[in-house]
Write a protein that holds these residues in place. Structure first.
Motif, PDB file in Angstrom:
ATOM      1  N   ASP A  91       0.815  -1.218   0.000  1.00 55.10           N
ATOM      2  CA  ASP A  91       0.000   0.000   0.000  1.00 55.10           C
ATOM      3  C   ASP A  91       0.844   1.261   0.000  1.00 55.10           C
ATOM      4  O   ASP A  91       0.439   2.279  -0.560  1.00 55.10           O
ATOM      5  N   VAL A  92       2.007   1.220   0.676  1.00 56.94           N
ATOM      6  CA  VAL A  92       2.789   2.436   0.848  1.00 56.94           C
ATOM      7  C   VAL A  92       4.071   2.399   0.023  1.00 56.94           C
ATOM      8  O   VAL A  92       4.997   3.135   0.286  1.00 56.94           O
ATOM      9  N   ARG A  93       4.070   1.531  -0.991  1.00 56.41           N
ATOM     10  CA  ARG A  93       5.256   1.320  -1.802  1.00 56.41           C
ATOM     11  C   ARG A  93       5.779   2.626  -2.403  1.00 56.41           C
ATOM     12  O   ARG A  93       6.984   2.850  -2.483  1.00 56.41           O
ATOM     13  N   GLU A  94       4.853   3.511  -2.795  1.00 58.92           N
ATOM     14  CA  GLU A  94       5.258   4.735  -3.489  1.00 58.92           C
ATOM     15  C   GLU A  94       5.936   5.739  -2.564  1.00 58.92           C
ATOM     16  O   GLU A  94       6.556   6.684  -3.030  1.00 58.92           O
ATOM     17  N   GLU A  95       5.779   5.566  -1.242  1.00 60.12           N
ATOM     18  CA  GLU A  95       6.286   6.584  -0.317  1.00 60.12           C
ATOM     19  C   GLU A  95       7.750   6.383   0.043  1.00 60.12           C
ATOM     20  O   GLU A  95       8.267   7.101   0.895  1.00 60.12           O
ATOM     21  N   GLY A  96       8.397   5.438  -0.570  1.00 63.53           N
ATOM     22  CA  GLY A  96       9.832   5.285  -0.348  1.00 63.53           C
ATOM     23  C   GLY A  96      10.168   4.117   0.542  1.00 63.53           C
ATOM     24  O   GLY A  96       9.282   3.495   1.130  1.00 63.53           O
ATOM     25  N   PHE A  97      11.473   3.831   0.643  1.00 67.23           N
ATOM     26  CA  PHE A  97      11.901   2.629   1.362  1.00 67.23           C
ATOM     27  C   PHE A  97      11.804   2.788   2.874  1.00 67.23           C
ATOM     28  O   PHE A  97      11.413   1.858   3.570  1.00 67.23           O
TER      29      PHE A  97
END
Lengths: 144, 116
Positions: free
Chosen positions: A104-110
């Protein structure tokens, strides 16, 4: 249309799913996973001559990996809505909660995305597992 | 016979949790945490070992077994090394599944894109 009428309409349209039916759905799907685990564990013992305890480990690992990949492909939500708790209570549910939280939060960075959120759902399992594990491990060490 | 027993136990736990999930306002997260705690309690008094010896893989695939393996590792460590052994041993039995779950979740996250 009055509010009460509307509520009535909604209730008529959305029929409550019967608890007994869902019990049996969860029973058969969970039972199927148990049966599958037993078949797999005996296969591991036969093919690779591992010990009984290790075969349980391999079975859990297979289930966890398969559940993660299915979650990544987007199939697992459909499986869950079909088979309900039957796939949440086995270790597949644990893998699904880790993977879906991370996806779900893949786009927000590592760091701020995946790192901060991967244990959002599974964290409570690990937290209470360790807290109660210490307490009851102590008890077990004393009484057994 | 082993297959039937594994089927019955796994199915029974899943069915009961499904009923609890619907009758109460708990989420699946609550259910899973509660089951892990139940596993810790059952294992603390040696009951879950007997359940596994009867139902085999039907009992070990459930999340309840995570609590059992934590308690088992902690108690074995305690008998070996005392109090520090509790903390050294707690993850020994469950670290394989835990690490694989975390590792595969990360790899899957890198490879796949979320579908909405």
């Amino acid at each position: 249309m009055k509010n009460e009428d509307y509520d009535k309409l909604v209730k008529d349209v959305i029929k409550e799913e019967s608890h007994i039916k869902n019990f049996f759905i969860a029973f058969f799907s969970g039972g199927f996973l148990g049966l599958f685990g037993e078949v797999l564990s005996e296969w591991f013992i036969k093919m690779f001559s591992v010990s009984v305890n290790d075969s349980y480990l391999y079975v859990s690992i297979v289930m966890v990996v398969v559940a993660s990949v299915l979650t990544g492909l987007g199939f697992f939500d459909k499986i869950l809505s079909l088979f309900k708790c039957g796939f949440i209570v086995p270790s597949t549910g644990f893998a699904n909660s880790l993977t879906s939280a991370a996806l779900d939060v893949r786009e927000e960075g590592f760091i701020k995305g995946i790192g901060a959120n991967i244990f959002k759902l599974a964290g409570s399992i690990i937290l209470y597992g360790i807290v109660f594990g210490i307490i009851f491990g102590f008890i077990r060490g004393i009484i057994l | 016979m082993n297959y039937i027993l594994a089927f019955l136990f796994a199915g029974f736990v899943c069915g009961v949790s499904q009923v609890v999930l619907e009758k109460s306002k708990l989420t699946p997260g609550h259910i899973n945490s509660a089951l892990v705690i139940i596993g810790c309690i059952l294992s603390g008094f040696g009951i879950y070992d007997k359940i596994i010896s009867i139902f085999n893989a039907g009992a070990t695939i459930l999340i309840v077994n995570f609590g059992h393996s934590l308690v088992l590792g902690a108690s074995e460590g305690f008998l070996e090394n005392g109090i520090i052994g509790l903390f050294k041993g707690i993850l020994i039995n469950s670290s394989a599944v835990l690490s694989v779950a975390i590792f595969s979740a990360f790899i899957v996250t890198l490879v796949f894109k979320p579908k909405h």
